[in-house]
Design an enzyme around this catalytic site. Sequence first.
Site, mmCIF file in Angstrom:
data_model
loop_
_atom_site.group_PDB
_atom_site.id
_atom_site.type_symbol
_atom_site.label_atom_id
_atom_site.label_comp_id
_atom_site.label_asym_id
_atom_site.label_seq_id
_atom_site.Cartn_x
_atom_site.Cartn_y
_atom_site.Cartn_z
ATOM 1 N N LYS A 1 -2.868 -27.374 -24.513
ATOM 2 C CA LYS A 1 -2.694 -26.203 -23.652
ATOM 3 C C LYS A 1 -1.247 -25.876 -23.262
ATOM 4 O O LYS A 1 -0.975 -24.775 -22.777
ATOM 5 C CB LYS A 1 -3.508 -26.387 -22.353
ATOM 6 C CG LYS A 1 -5.004 -26.244 -22.542
ATOM 7 C CD LYS A 1 -5.393 -24.798 -22.766
ATOM 8 C CE LYS A 1 -6.767 -24.631 -23.342
ATOM 9 N NZ LYS A 1 -6.825 -24.268 -24.766
ATOM 10 N N TYR B 1 -10.317 -35.438 -32.237
ATOM 11 C CA TYR B 1 -9.922 -36.152 -31.014
ATOM 12 C C TYR B 1 -10.851 -37.348 -30.927
ATOM 13 O O TYR B 1 -12.070 -37.172 -30.850
ATOM 14 C CB TYR B 1 -10.112 -35.268 -29.778
ATOM 15 C CG TYR B 1 -9.165 -34.089 -29.686
ATOM 16 C CD1 TYR B 1 -9.374 -32.934 -30.432
ATOM 17 C CD2 TYR B 1 -8.069 -34.125 -28.830
ATOM 18 C CE1 TYR B 1 -8.508 -31.857 -30.331
ATOM 19 C CE2 TYR B 1 -7.196 -33.044 -28.717
ATOM 20 C CZ TYR B 1 -7.423 -31.918 -29.480
ATOM 21 O OH TYR B 1 -6.560 -30.847 -29.379
ATOM 22 N N PRO C 1 -1.092 -33.485 -23.347
ATOM 23 C CA PRO C 1 -1.369 -32.702 -24.558
ATOM 24 C C PRO C 1 -2.830 -32.704 -25.032
ATOM 25 O O PRO C 1 -3.161 -32.012 -25.987
ATOM 26 C CB PRO C 1 -0.466 -33.347 -25.613
ATOM 27 C CG PRO C 1 -0.109 -34.679 -25.085
ATOM 28 C CD PRO C 1 -0.201 -34.626 -23.604
ATOM 29 N N HIS D 1 -8.715 -22.372 -37.532
ATOM 30 C CA HIS D 1 -9.704 -23.443 -37.385
ATOM 31 C C HIS D 1 -10.886 -22.907 -36.578
ATOM 32 O O HIS D 1 -10.722 -22.492 -35.440
ATOM 33 C CB HIS D 1 -9.099 -24.657 -36.685
ATOM 34 C CG HIS D 1 -8.199 -25.461 -37.579
ATOM 35 N ND1 HIS D 1 -7.976 -26.799 -37.414
ATOM 36 C CD2 HIS D 1 -7.480 -25.109 -38.673
ATOM 37 C CE1 HIS D 1 -7.154 -27.237 -38.354
ATOM 38 N NE2 HIS D 1 -6.835 -26.224 -39.129
ATOM 39 N N TYR E 1 -11.235 -24.548 -24.904
ATOM 40 C CA TYR E 1 -10.314 -24.924 -25.984
ATOM 41 C C TYR E 1 -9.718 -23.680 -26.644
ATOM 42 O O TYR E 1 -8.528 -23.657 -26.968
ATOM 43 C CB TYR E 1 -11.035 -25.803 -27.011
ATOM 44 C CG TYR E 1 -10.099 -26.517 -27.950
ATOM 45 C CD1 TYR E 1 -9.383 -27.632 -27.539
ATOM 46 C CD2 TYR E 1 -9.915 -26.066 -29.260
ATOM 47 C CE1 TYR E 1 -8.498 -28.285 -28.396
ATOM 48 C CE2 TYR E 1 -9.044 -26.710 -30.119
ATOM 49 C CZ TYR E 1 -8.336 -27.820 -29.682
ATOM 50 O OH TYR E 1 -7.459 -28.461 -30.527
#
Length: 404
Positions: free
Chosen positions: A300, A204, A296, A75, A395
Amino acid sequence: MKTIKTQVAIIGAGPSGLLLGQLLHKQGIDNIILERVTGDYVLGRIRAGILEQGFADLVREAGVAERMDAEGHVHEGVELSVNGVRHRIDLKELTGGDVVVCYGQVEITRDLMDAREAAKLETYYEASEVQPHDVKSDTPYVTFKHGGEEYRLECDYVAGCDGFHGVSRQTIPQELRTEHERVYPFGWLGLMADVPPCNEELIYAMSERGFALASQRSLTRSRYYLQVPLTDKVEDWSDERFWDELKKRLPADVAANMQTGPSIEKSIAPLRSFVCEPMQYGNLFLVGDAAHIVPPTGAKGLNLAASDVATLYKILTRVYKNGDKDCISQYSEIALRRVWNGERFSWWMTNMMHDFEGEVSSTGMDPLMQKRFMESELNYYLNSENGRKVIAEQYVGLPYEEPK
Ligand code: RFL
Ligand code: PHB
């Protein structure tokens, strides 16, 4: 009592223990894994889905990447949606080339188990009453029961890879460890279904109705999460209710194209930030969830476990290859630096994206003021290239620190 011997005794056959075992084996370092439950039970835990590049590279170094490289999806970006407005974070462009790999924890664990079996490495599944002893000495050992027999496993080092509820952390005397904890006032309800994902990349979503996450495992399997009150039970959520609520929290165009279907798994996980300091005691090392838990939201947890594994494996390799025993003392310090960073990022993402309404604020602000500040912060980061860069860099994961 049956006495057996190895160089490194590993407690726990989750991803931390299995990955460490495989990497040590590649370096010719003997190890035995003791696991409380069966292999099938371990594989029944549906958890993480996003691997940092550092993790993926480590799996390649362990020689277990064939399936991940064939079936995992790279991704190059991730989306954050704020009250229905979509923002794409171009991970690759903003970080100068870094990406994440979408590949399930169950799959990676299965690949590691298969590799361990193929290499004929010893694992005791269904080992009970596992207990490390004398870990401050040069001759530690671990006792356990297996198949009605009592065992004494003599070793040089003990790696506590036994998760949050394991025995290893409790082996460090209480007065020598500090535990930091924040329990969030909500949980995540997860649902897995064999339907194509609603979007190519993860979304998200922060909304007036609470947080939602659209994730995936493959082109035909989706993983979704909803923020729910801690008092909710899985039985309160029929599939129909889940899909209805999810559509209300995700951007309208995404919801309009969403394919729904029967769930193949549904469960609620509480959200927690937790760190135990230090992460070592003599010749016992805590690795992964045994030492730290993150909510979550930043993806991580498993990735921090992997950086602990990388640090410990490099240190133990030096010990056995170069006789450099002094470097042992660096483990906790190196691991904790990266852990605190991941903890801070996960806490920050959780704060910005969830609805904390109802929680008494420790900041002295009224809940709406707190919410407005969070919205403002999120919008600031998402509408500034520098802001998106900060999120992207965290990220994809910070680089691993090498022992000195
Ligand atoms: P695990 O996986 O808990 O494995 C520990 C193992 O130790 C065994 N054990 C014992 N064995 C012997 N004797 C004892 N006394 C023992 N006590 C326990 C247990 O049976 C178990 O097999 O810890 P490990 O290996 O450190 O791995 C950590 C990860 O599992 C965890 O960090 C992630 O799953 C967290 N996580 C995520 N991490 C990510 O990086 N990206 C994600 O996208 C992500 N999503 C998630 C998650 C965790 C979730 N839940 C349910 C907590 C999503 C969810 C919903
Ligand atoms: C998942 O796919 O399970 C997943 C992905 C990203 C997260 C958490 C969980 O942040």
